[in-house]
Design a protein around this motif. Structure first.
Motif, PDB file in Angstrom:
ATOM      1  N   VAL A   1     -18.429  25.453  62.033  1.00 54.63           N
ATOM      2  CA  VAL A   1     -19.055  24.843  62.769  1.00 54.63           C
ATOM      3  C   VAL A   1     -20.163  25.599  63.403  1.00 54.63           C
ATOM      4  O   VAL A   1     -21.417  25.184  63.595  1.00 54.63           O
ATOM      5  N   VAL A   2     -19.745  26.934  63.935  1.00 56.41           N
ATOM      6  CA  VAL A   2     -20.113  27.942  64.345  1.00 56.41           C
ATOM      7  C   VAL A   2     -21.107  28.591  64.043  1.00 56.41           C
ATOM      8  O   VAL A   2     -21.833  29.949  63.614  1.00 56.41           O
ATOM      9  N   GLY A   3     -21.100  28.130  62.179  1.00 49.43           N
ATOM     10  CA  GLY A   3     -22.082  28.796  61.197  1.00 49.43           C
ATOM     11  C   GLY A   3     -21.256  30.269  60.384  1.00 49.43           C
ATOM     12  O   GLY A   3     -22.309  30.950  59.717  1.00 49.43           O
ATOM     13  N   ALA A   4     -20.583  30.142  60.609  1.00 46.47           N
ATOM     14  CA  ALA A   4     -19.464  32.004  59.707  1.00 46.47           C
ATOM     15  C   ALA A   4     -19.083  31.057  58.663  1.00 46.47           C
ATOM     16  O   ALA A   4     -19.261  29.938  58.254  1.00 46.47           O
ATOM     17  N   GLU A   5     -19.036  31.868  57.157  1.00 43.22           N
ATOM     18  CA  GLU A   5     -18.803  30.948  55.792  1.00 43.22           C
ATOM     19  C   GLU A   5     -17.503  32.031  56.422  1.00 43.22           C
ATOM     20  O   GLU A   5     -16.896  33.308  55.907  1.00 43.22           O
ATOM     21  N   VAL A   6     -16.443  31.017  55.486  1.00 43.34           N
ATOM     22  CA  VAL A   6     -14.955  31.159  55.760  1.00 43.34           C
ATOM     23  C   VAL A   6     -14.045  30.757  54.427  1.00 43.34           C
ATOM     24  O   VAL A   6     -14.378  30.572  52.945  1.00 43.34           O
ATOM     25  N   VAL A   7     -13.592  32.375  53.977  1.00 44.87           N
ATOM     26  CA  VAL A   7     -13.223  32.517  52.311  1.00 44.87           C
ATOM     27  C   VAL A   7     -11.194  32.153  52.596  1.00 44.87           C
ATOM     28  O   VAL A   7     -10.696  33.033  53.254  1.00 44.87           O
ATOM     29  N   GLU A   8     -11.046  30.792  52.481  1.00 42.40           N
ATOM     30  CA  GLU A   8      -9.481  30.851  52.912  1.00 42.40           C
ATOM     31  C   GLU A   8      -9.004  31.032  51.382  1.00 42.40           C
ATOM     32  O   GLU A   8      -8.863  31.225  50.170  1.00 42.40           O
ATOM     33  N   VAL A   9      -7.397  31.615  51.879  1.00 33.27           N
ATOM     34  CA  VAL A   9      -6.957  32.545  50.070  1.00 33.27           C
ATOM     35  C   VAL A   9      -5.631  32.132  50.995  1.00 33.27           C
ATOM     36  O   VAL A   9      -5.384  32.570  51.360  1.00 33.27           O
ATOM     37  N   ALA A  10      -4.779  31.886  49.560  1.00 33.18           N
ATOM     38  CA  ALA A  10      -3.325  32.074  50.029  1.00 33.18           C
ATOM     39  C   ALA A  10      -2.493  33.113  50.227  1.00 33.18           C
ATOM     40  O   ALA A  10      -2.988  33.975  49.012  1.00 33.18           O
ATOM     41  N   ALA A  11      -1.824  33.570  51.099  1.00 35.13           N
ATOM     42  CA  ALA A  11      -1.151  34.767  51.478  1.00 35.13           C
ATOM     43  C   ALA A  11      -0.096  34.751  50.830  1.00 35.13           C
ATOM     44  O   ALA A  11       1.117  35.396  51.309  1.00 35.13           O
ATOM     45  N   TYR A  12       0.980  33.320  50.893  1.00 32.12           N
ATOM     46  CA  TYR A  12       2.209  33.192  51.732  1.00 32.12           C
ATOM     47  C   TYR A  12       2.504  31.775  51.271  1.00 32.12           C
ATOM     48  O   TYR A  12       1.740  30.384  51.676  1.00 32.12           O
ATOM     49  N   GLN A  13       3.750  31.157  51.281  1.00 36.33           N
ATOM     50  CA  GLN A  13       4.150  29.532  51.443  1.00 36.33           C
ATOM     51  C   GLN A  13       5.227  29.989  51.843  1.00 36.33           C
ATOM     52  O   GLN A  13       5.696  30.608  52.097  1.00 36.33           O
ATOM     53  N   SER A  14       5.232  29.001  52.810  1.00 33.82           N
ATOM     54  CA  SER A  14       6.236  28.680  53.823  1.00 33.82           C
ATOM     55  C   SER A  14       7.237  26.826  53.516  1.00 33.82           C
ATOM     56  O   SER A  14       6.502  26.133  52.769  1.00 33.82           O
ATOM     57  N   GLY A  15       8.321  26.846  52.822  1.00 31.74           N
ATOM     58  CA  GLY A  15       9.216  25.601  52.722  1.00 31.74           C
ATOM     59  C   GLY A  15      10.028  25.772  53.899  1.00 31.74           C
ATOM     60  O   GLY A  15      10.533  26.613  54.230  1.00 31.74           O
ATOM     61  N   CYS A  16      10.957  24.632  53.150  1.00 28.91           N
ATOM     62  CA  CYS A  16      12.217  24.218  53.970  1.00 28.91           C
ATOM     63  C   CYS A  16      13.310  23.967  52.935  1.00 28.91           C
ATOM     64  O   CYS A  16      13.430  24.369  52.038  1.00 28.91           O
ATOM     65  N   PRO A  17      14.158  25.409  53.773  1.00 29.86           N
ATOM     66  CA  PRO A  17      15.455  25.214  53.319  1.00 29.86           C
ATOM     67  C   PRO A  17      16.202  24.601  52.784  1.00 29.86           C
ATOM     68  O   PRO A  17      15.493  23.168  53.459  1.00 29.86           O
ATOM     69  N   LYS A  18      17.646  24.159  51.484  1.00 31.04           N
ATOM     70  CA  LYS A  18      17.825  23.467  50.834  1.00 31.04           C
ATOM     71  C   LYS A  18      18.854  22.615  51.786  1.00 31.04           C
ATOM     72  O   LYS A  18      18.805  21.305  51.747  1.00 31.04           O
ATOM     73  N   GLN A  19      19.365  23.642  53.215  1.00 28.83           N
ATOM     74  CA  GLN A  19      20.238  23.029  53.896  1.00 28.83           C
ATOM     75  C   GLN A  19      20.185  23.808  54.704  1.00 28.83           C
ATOM     76  O   GLN A  19      19.914  24.633  54.709  1.00 28.83           O
ATOM     77  N   ILE A  20      21.546  22.811  55.893  1.00 24.81           N
ATOM     78  CA  ILE A  20      21.468  23.457  57.046  1.00 24.81           C
ATOM     79  C   ILE A  20      22.303  24.216  57.150  1.00 24.81           C
ATOM     80  O   ILE A  20      23.582  24.727  56.264  1.00 24.81           O
ATOM     81  N   ASN A  21      22.407  25.591  58.093  1.00 25.87           N
ATOM     82  CA  ASN A  21      23.248  26.633  58.256  1.00 25.87           C
ATOM     83  C   ASN A  21      24.425  26.022  58.394  1.00 25.87           C
ATOM     84  O   ASN A  21      24.773  25.210  59.279  1.00 25.87           O
ATOM     85  N   PRO A  22      25.814  25.522  57.969  1.00 24.02           N
ATOM     86  CA  PRO A  22      27.243  25.704  58.440  1.00 24.02           C
ATOM     87  C   PRO A  22      26.845  25.675  59.762  1.00 24.02           C
ATOM     88  O   PRO A  22      28.098  24.961  60.145  1.00 24.02           O
ATOM     89  N   GLN A  23      27.136  27.082  60.333  1.00 19.21           N
ATOM     90  CA  GLN A  23      26.949  27.422  61.535  1.00 19.21           C
ATOM     91  C   GLN A  23      26.278  26.541  62.222  1.00 19.21           C
ATOM     92  O   GLN A  23      27.485  25.813  64.017  1.00 19.21           O
ATOM     93  N   ALA A  24      25.403  26.183  62.255  1.00 16.88           N
ATOM     94  CA  ALA A  24      24.477  25.715  63.430  1.00 16.88           C
ATOM     95  C   ALA A  24      24.900  24.189  63.294  1.00 16.88           C
ATOM     96  O   ALA A  24      24.743  23.227  64.656  1.00 16.88           O
ATOM     97  N   TRP A  25      25.214  23.383  62.404  1.00 10.65           N
ATOM     98  CA  TRP A  25      25.337  22.500  62.191  1.00 10.65           C
ATOM     99  C   TRP A  25      26.527  22.175  62.723  1.00 10.65           C
ATOM    100  O   TRP A  25      27.008  20.878  63.533  1.00 10.65           O
ATOM    101  N   GLN A  26      27.666  23.127  62.581  1.00 12.35           N
ATOM    102  CA  GLN A  26      28.947  22.512  63.334  1.00 12.35           C
ATOM    103  C   GLN A  26      28.313  22.706  64.822  1.00 12.35           C
ATOM    104  O   GLN A  26      29.202  21.321  65.850  1.00 12.35           O
ATOM    105  N   VAL A  27      28.169  23.665  65.514  1.00  8.15           N
ATOM    106  CA  VAL A  27      28.114  23.572  66.971  1.00  8.15           C
ATOM    107  C   VAL A  27      27.159  22.401  67.366  1.00  8.15           C
ATOM    108  O   VAL A  27      27.636  22.067  67.959  1.00  8.15           O
ATOM    109  N   LEU A  28      26.178  21.664  66.425  1.00  6.55           N
ATOM    110  CA  LEU A  28      25.471  20.650  67.120  1.00  6.55           C
ATOM    111  C   LEU A  28      26.162  18.975  66.836  1.00  6.55           C
ATOM    112  O   LEU A  28      26.708  19.050  67.421  1.00  6.55           O
ATOM    113  N   GLN A  29      26.836  19.387  65.761  1.00  3.77           N
ATOM    114  CA  GLN A  29      28.021  18.121  65.684  1.00  3.77           C
ATOM    115  C   GLN A  29      29.211  18.185  66.717  1.00  3.77           C
ATOM    116  O   GLN A  29      29.689  16.969  67.033  1.00  3.77           O
ATOM    117  N   GLU A  30      30.111  19.452  66.478  1.00  4.11           N
ATOM    118  CA  GLU A  30      30.217  19.408  68.460  1.00  4.11           C
ATOM    119  C   GLU A  30      30.245  19.580  69.405  1.00  4.11           C
ATOM    120  O   GLU A  30      30.594  19.633  70.681  1.00  4.11           O
TER     121      GLU A  30
END
Length: 507
Positions: A394-423
């Motif tokens: 909007v302010v007139g800059a030319e922005v070149v976006e490039v992918a530097a990394y990807q972030s995803g979700c782990p497949k399952q919850i950490n067992p220790q954290a899950w136990q702490v939450l459940q209890e």
């Protein structure tokens, strides 16, 4: 070929916080990890990603790996030239069955070393606020294993001021009977400490005459028993003045990232459970970033909005055979204190950091007119916010976006954290980005079965939800309908300070 070596390491009483620095160093170099029960699951994250991990835990009354098999595994991997870590709970030389393993290594001419650990015999009483010695009440103490009480000299044991018993949960009534038969009074104080140094630690206080009634139908494994008048001195807590003492905090973070935030919280007395809620990986293609690096001289500004972006940008810069000199003439803007600190690791200081460390104020306070400026923006491949790019355009800059990394979700919850939450043992869950909120919600929802009486919102009903800043808070509201703590300064230090203030209101 590098000669192999086996390091027998004491993991301490339960929490990763009590691992020695040398133990941590050796774990970081391990090619093979052979570990026992009762070690903190977070310790397993200290080894390299390609480390072979073998669980050989022994628990009374449960199927166990035979000691001969453990000995063979150690010798075999060491003979292959591997750096092997044998991770044992507590201290290897205190009921740690180290002797047969060392004997097998010596017989096979294998190199080995032993790293001490903090034994639960010492840590459990301390963490329960019970001193083992006192000038009036306890001039000496004895530590014993009671997994086979019939072979012990109860005449001698009963005469000791303070008795510390490991592995005696199944034989509590036999222990009490033996001590009373040898002269200890039914009014003798006793403390039973279960799961010492863990968030789920429990302590029962009673006497030889009434303790059995208190723990009816309780599982007493693993436990440490302390018998003697020093139990009367309980509540000599180790850190009563620390504001987060007694609070269990789940820190959501990226997998395989060290957590400075955990250190900050532990310094204030908190028990910290680190829960990976992001997996950071390379992008699907390096083409865009590599092409931008090849033409760096054409850019006026480089904008970096995360430590991950910093890391991957300089990794690809080095891959192209270049160093920081390639950035001569290119100014650098960073969003976030952590991003600025990451940049410093490469010997560079940012030319501009927006107020409050947030992207929303970057354009408003930018130090020069951006019209006609060409900006390189290495960023997450998918799922990032588009507002910054839109505002720059909007302010007139030319922005070149490039992918530097990807972030995803782990497949399952950490067992220790899950136990702490459940209890219901978690007091606080912290979020340092919107993505950690979204992924945490997803992991909890997946972990809850269709028959569960809980929803993610109801499971966290009595848990403080703490956010690092407005954008993260907005995502918290969308997921959970509330935020309990928001940092005034949008940094990890700011979030720690906000939690300290919150804790003061709970007392």
């Amino acid at each position: 070929m590098t000669s192999g070596k086996v390091s027998l390491i004491g993991a301490g009483p339960g929490s990763i916080a009590y691992l020695t620095l040398k133990g941590q160093h050796l774990l970081s170099q391990a090619e093979v990890l052979i570990y026992d029960d009762l070690v903190d699951p977070q310790l397993l994250q200290l080894v390299p990603s390609n480390c072979v991990q073998l669980h050989v835990g022994k628990r009374g009354g449960s199927p166990s790996t035979p000691q001969d098999i453990i000995n063979l595994l150690l010798v075999d991997f060491c003979s292959q030239g591997k750096q092997v870590v044998r991770l044992k709970g507590g201290d290897p030389f205190i009921f740690g069955r180290a002797n047969p393993e060392i004997g097998a290594l010596i017989a096979a001419n294998c190199h080995y070393e032993v790293i001490p650990g903090i034994s639960s015999a010492l840590a459990a009483p301390l963490l329960a606020g019970i001193p083992l010695t006192d000038k009036d009440l306890s001039r000496c103490f004895v530590v014993l294993s009671a997994h086979d009480p019939d072979i012990l000299d109860w005449d001698a044991i009963a005469k000791i001021d303070t008795i510390v018993i490991l592995m005696g949960g199944r034989f509590l009534e036999d222990i009490i009977q033996n001590l009373q038969e040898k002269g200890r009074s039914p009014s003798t104080p006793i403390a039973i400490i279960r799961h010492c140094a863990r968030p789920e630690q429990q302590v029962w206080i009673g006497t030889l005459g009434d303790i059995v009634d208190q723990i009816t139908e309780e599982s007493l494994s693993p436990t440490v028993m302390v018998i003697g008048d020093v139990v009367k001195l309980r509540n000599m807590t180790t850190s009563p003045s620390l504001p987060l003492s007694g609070k269990t905090v789940i820190v959501t973070r990226a997998a395989e990232q060290s957590s400075k935030f955990s250190d900050l919280l532990q310094e204030q007395g908190a028990t910290v459970i680190e829960m990976p809620a992001l997996e950071i990986t390379p992008p699907s293609s390096w083409e865009g970033l590599d092409q931008a690096i090849a033409t760096l001289k054409d850019f006026h500004w480089l904008i970096l909005t995360s430590a991950n972006g910093v890391h991957y940008f300089f990794e690809r810069l080095a891959n192209a055979g270049k160093d920081t000199r390639a950035l001569a003439g290119v100014k650098i803007a960073v969003v976030g204190k952590k991003t600025a600190e990451s940049l410093k690791q490469y010997g560079l200081l940012a030319d501009y950091i927006p107020p409050d460390f947030v992207a929303d104020s970057l354009i408003e306070h930018f130090p020069e007119n951006l019209s006609g400026q060409k900006i390189l923006f290495p960023r997450v491949e998918t799922g990032g916010r588009e507002v910054l790019v839109k505002d720059l355009s909007v302010v007139g800059a030319e922005v070149v976006e490039v992918a530097a990394y990807q972030s995803g979700c782990p497949k399952q919850i950490n067992p220790q954290a899950w136990q702490v939450l459940q209890e219901g043992m978690a007091d606080i869950v912290t979020f340092a980005s919107s993505k950690t909120v979204q992924n945490f919600y997803h992991l909890v929802k997946v972990a809850l079965t269709s028959k569960s009486k809980y929803t993610p919102q109801s499971l966290l009903e009595n848990v403080c939800l703490a956010s690092i800043g407005p954008q993260t808070s907005k995502t918290c509201y969308e997921a959970f309908g509330r935020v309990d703590v928001e940092a005034q300064e949008y940094t990890l230090e700011g979030l720690t300070a906000a939690l300290i203030q919150w804790a003061k209101t709970q007392n």
